[in-house]
Design a protein around this motif. Structure first.
Motif, PDB file in Angstrom:
ATOM      1  N   THR B 197       0.828  -1.202   0.000  1.00  0.00           N
ATOM      2  CA  THR B 197       0.000   0.000   0.000  1.00  0.00           C
ATOM      3  C   THR B 197       0.859   1.247   0.000  1.00  0.00           C
ATOM      4  OG1 THR B 197      -0.090  -0.193   2.392  1.00  0.00           O
ATOM      5  CG2 THR B 197      -1.966  -1.047   1.157  1.00  0.00           C
ATOM      6  N   THR B 198       0.345   2.296  -0.600  1.00  0.00           N
ATOM      7  CA  THR B 198       1.019   3.591  -0.567  1.00  0.00           C
ATOM      8  C   THR B 198       0.437   4.409   0.583  1.00  0.00           C
ATOM      9  OG1 THR B 198      -0.629   4.468  -2.073  1.00  0.00           O
ATOM     10  CG2 THR B 198       1.387   3.596  -3.064  1.00  0.00           C
ATOM     11  N   ARG B 199       1.168   5.438   0.989  1.00  0.00           N
ATOM     12  CA  ARG B 199       0.662   6.316   2.050  1.00  0.00           C
ATOM     13  C   ARG B 199      -0.668   6.945   1.648  1.00  0.00           C
ATOM     14  NH1 ARG B 199       4.950   7.610   6.235  1.00  0.00           N
ATOM     15  NH2 ARG B 199       5.466   5.419   6.498  1.00  0.00           N
ATOM     16  N   SER B 200      -0.759   7.322   0.377  1.00  0.00           N
ATOM     17  CA  SER B 200      -1.986   7.994  -0.062  1.00  0.00           C
ATOM     18  C   SER B 200      -3.174   7.033  -0.022  1.00  0.00           C
ATOM     19  CB  SER B 200      -1.794   8.582  -1.467  1.00  0.00           C
ATOM     20  OG  SER B 200      -1.175   7.645  -2.323  1.00  0.00           O
ATOM     21  N   PHE B 201      -2.961   5.793  -0.466  1.00  0.00           N
ATOM     22  CA  PHE B 201      -4.036   4.802  -0.408  1.00  0.00           C
ATOM     23  C   PHE B 201      -4.420   4.522   1.046  1.00  0.00           C
ATOM     24  CE2 PHE B 201      -5.579   0.298  -0.707  1.00  0.00           C
ATOM     25  CZ  PHE B 201      -6.661   0.529  -1.538  1.00  0.00           C
ATOM     26  N   GLU B 202      -3.414   4.490   1.930  1.00  0.00           N
ATOM     27  CA  GLU B 202      -3.706   4.266   3.354  1.00  0.00           C
ATOM     28  C   GLU B 202      -4.580   5.379   3.927  1.00  0.00           C
ATOM     29  OE1 GLU B 202       0.232   3.818   4.992  1.00  0.00           O
ATOM     30  OE2 GLU B 202       0.550   1.942   3.876  1.00  0.00           O
ATOM     31  N   ARG B 203      -4.336   6.632   3.492  1.00  0.00           N
ATOM     32  CA  ARG B 203      -5.178   7.741   3.949  1.00  0.00           C
ATOM     33  C   ARG B 203      -6.631   7.522   3.528  1.00  0.00           C
ATOM     34  NH1 ARG B 203      -1.407   8.382   6.076  1.00  0.00           N
ATOM     35  NH2 ARG B 203      -0.126  10.154   6.654  1.00  0.00           N
ATOM     36  N   ILE B 204      -6.805   7.070   2.286  1.00  0.00           N
ATOM     37  CA  ILE B 204      -8.170   6.838   1.794  1.00  0.00           C
ATOM     38  C   ILE B 204      -8.819   5.714   2.603  1.00  0.00           C
ATOM     39  CG2 ILE B 204      -9.513   6.044  -0.193  1.00  0.00           C
ATOM     40  CD1 ILE B 204      -7.618   7.615  -1.987  1.00  0.00           C
ATOM     41  N   LEU B 205      -8.059   4.655   2.868  1.00  0.00           N
ATOM     42  CA  LEU B 205      -8.625   3.560   3.675  1.00  0.00           C
ATOM     43  C   LEU B 205      -8.969   4.025   5.094  1.00  0.00           C
ATOM     44  CD1 LEU B 205      -6.560   0.368   2.697  1.00  0.00           C
ATOM     45  CD2 LEU B 205      -8.709   1.226   1.748  1.00  0.00           C
ATOM     46  N   GLU B 206      -8.166   4.931   5.645  1.00  0.00           N
ATOM     47  CA  GLU B 206      -8.487   5.489   6.965  1.00  0.00           C
ATOM     48  C   GLU B 206      -9.818   6.232   6.921  1.00  0.00           C
ATOM     49  OE1 GLU B 206      -3.779   6.216   7.885  1.00  0.00           O
ATOM     50  OE2 GLU B 206      -5.128   7.920   8.171  1.00  0.00           O
ATOM     51  N   ALA B 207     -10.020   6.986   5.846  1.00  0.00           N
ATOM     52  CA  ALA B 207     -11.294   7.701   5.690  1.00  0.00           C
ATOM     53  C   ALA B 207     -12.454   6.707   5.629  1.00  0.00           C
ATOM     54  CB  ALA B 207     -11.259   8.574   4.431  1.00  0.00           C
ATOM     55  N   VAL B 208     -12.261   5.629   4.886  1.00  0.00           N
ATOM     56  CA  VAL B 208     -13.299   4.599   4.779  1.00  0.00           C
ATOM     57  C   VAL B 208     -13.613   4.026   6.165  1.00  0.00           C
ATOM     58  CG1 VAL B 208     -13.855   2.316   3.866  1.00  0.00           C
ATOM     59  CG2 VAL B 208     -12.740   4.009   2.389  1.00  0.00           C
ATOM     60  N   GLU B 209     -12.549   3.721   6.925  1.00  0.00           N
ATOM     61  CA  GLU B 209     -12.759   3.147   8.269  1.00  0.00           C
ATOM     62  C   GLU B 209     -13.567   4.070   9.164  1.00  0.00           C
ATOM     63  OE1 GLU B 209     -12.325   0.056   9.419  1.00  0.00           O
ATOM     64  OE2 GLU B 209     -11.950  -0.124   7.275  1.00  0.00           O
TER      65      GLU B 209
END
Lengths: 260, 260
Positions: B197-209
């Motif tokens: 995962t990239t940092r940017s994708f992780e940010r999006i997943l955090e938003a989803v969570e």
């Protein structure tokens, strides 16, 4: 131009000195002598982290990194091929891996080892250093790449993920494909609100900031040179359309949602 | 049930003890006596932060908070109206504000003040406390709401954003509309990659969570009861389709992207 070759310090040839090439040079310079070749960069613009070199000199290093857009990789591989030394290691750093691995296997002489890599970060996300960032690594030919992977882990502090080009592209079609797709759409929707924001929306905006300045070639590689990207996009749009249809249906025949 | 009324401690009536009602109770309990009414919650399930009360008792408090889904707000407003005391302040906490403000203005007696509020957080994003989180506040009737806003700022440490229902809904159509839309689509695409995962994708997943466990009523309010939400969705999908068309066009007539 020949003096760097006389130096006994271990040297790495860096072909391409764009935004990512500069990032590589900055982090390798403390450990290795970086000989950089980029015909589009002025001699006095290489900064303190790299020694400008001609193609033959840079390509004759024991390790040669091709920091070029995926779209230009075949031409660059052909250009460096005649200068590569037996036993050298050649690595690329592109955002996809199936296409570059095939290009490098086809274009580079059998006497060099090949490591296809994808640092899962860019100048933005690496602003605070490399420690803990991820790099995907695919040994394409030879075993020398594993030593380089150990260097990335131990010396640079990267989290090294050993994988194959196909497994990489499959996962990245979602990870990068979705991130860049969402980011592109949101950038086109700007200006977006910045005052009344939720934490979750802020996370999404942070993701947009991290990729918005990526070179256009990065987006092109992610969306067009990853064989699995079109399928991921198709699913995203199909599910979005499905959701939109559900919302429309509910709007047209409003259930009277009463108090519980 | 009548003993809480005899207490001299300042009391607040909380109508609705769902996930958000509980969050309110937890943060008000150290400062106020919270009398909570929710016919769907068992008497022994109110926990340490709220005293269970009947509707008349809770609605007779100097401050009454309606913590119900927007879809149920009109019925709840009608139910509390006869019990409200002159000079009381009634606040809602819904994710949209144009519709609730109109409902409260229409249904509540002229002798109460009305404050339409939207805490820009939920149980997930407030896990580490309220300090620094945002709350949008729209004074709908009377000036008592401004005292309450000062309490939110000074005592709870919230960032209070004074606004109007229309300005709120306009901004939130993008902020929440886009966040929840993207999150819903990504949840439907699961399983998503978690290793490379990239940092940017992780940010999006955090938003989803942060929003994935929000009550369905929250999504319904955001997408269906915000008058500006359909337009934002329409733009998002139109721009996404435009991008997809660009990518398709490029794929059908591939420019031979050569090395720079």
């Amino acid at each position: 131009m020949s003096s760097p070759l006389k130096s006994p310090a271990p040297s790495v040839g860096l072909i391409g000195f764009g935004a990512f090439g500069r990032l590589i040079a900055r982090h390798l310079a403390p450990h290795l002598r970086v000989l950089a070749y980029d015909p589009f960069v002025a001699q006095d613009a290489f900064g303190p982290d790299a020694v400008p070199a001609d193609l033959a000199t840079a390509a004759a290093c024991p390790v040669v990194i091709l920091a070029t857009p995926v779209s230009g990789l075949r031409d660059v591989a052909r250009a460096v091929a005649p200068h590569l030394r037996p036993g050298a290691l050649v690595a690329d750093v592109g955002s996809v891996k199936v296409v570059p691995a095939a290009i490098l296997r086809a274009e580079l002489p059998a006497h060099v080892a090949i490591l296809a890599t994808h640092p899962l970060f860019g100048p933005q996300s690496a602003r605070d250093g490399l420690a803990g960032l991820k790099v995907a690594v695919c040994p394409v030919r030879g075993r020398r790449g594993l030593r380089a992977a150990a260097f990335l882990r131990r010396v640079l502090g990267l989290e090294v993920i050993l994988t194959t080009p196909e497994a990489h592209d499959r996962e990245m079609a979602s990870v990068q494909g979705l991130t860049h797709l969402i980011a592109k759409v949101l950038v086109r929707m700007e200006p977006l609100p910045s005052r009344m924001t939720t934490r979750s929306f802020e996370r999404i905006l942070e993701a947009v900031e991290m990729v918005r300045h990526d070179a256009p070639e990065v987006f092109a590689a992610i969306e067009r040179q990853n064989p699995f990207a079109p399928e991921v996009r198709r699913r995203f749009f199909a599910l979005a359309a499905e959701l939109e249809a559900e919302l429309d249906a509910d709007r047209q025949s409003p259930r009277l949602a009463l108090a519980r």
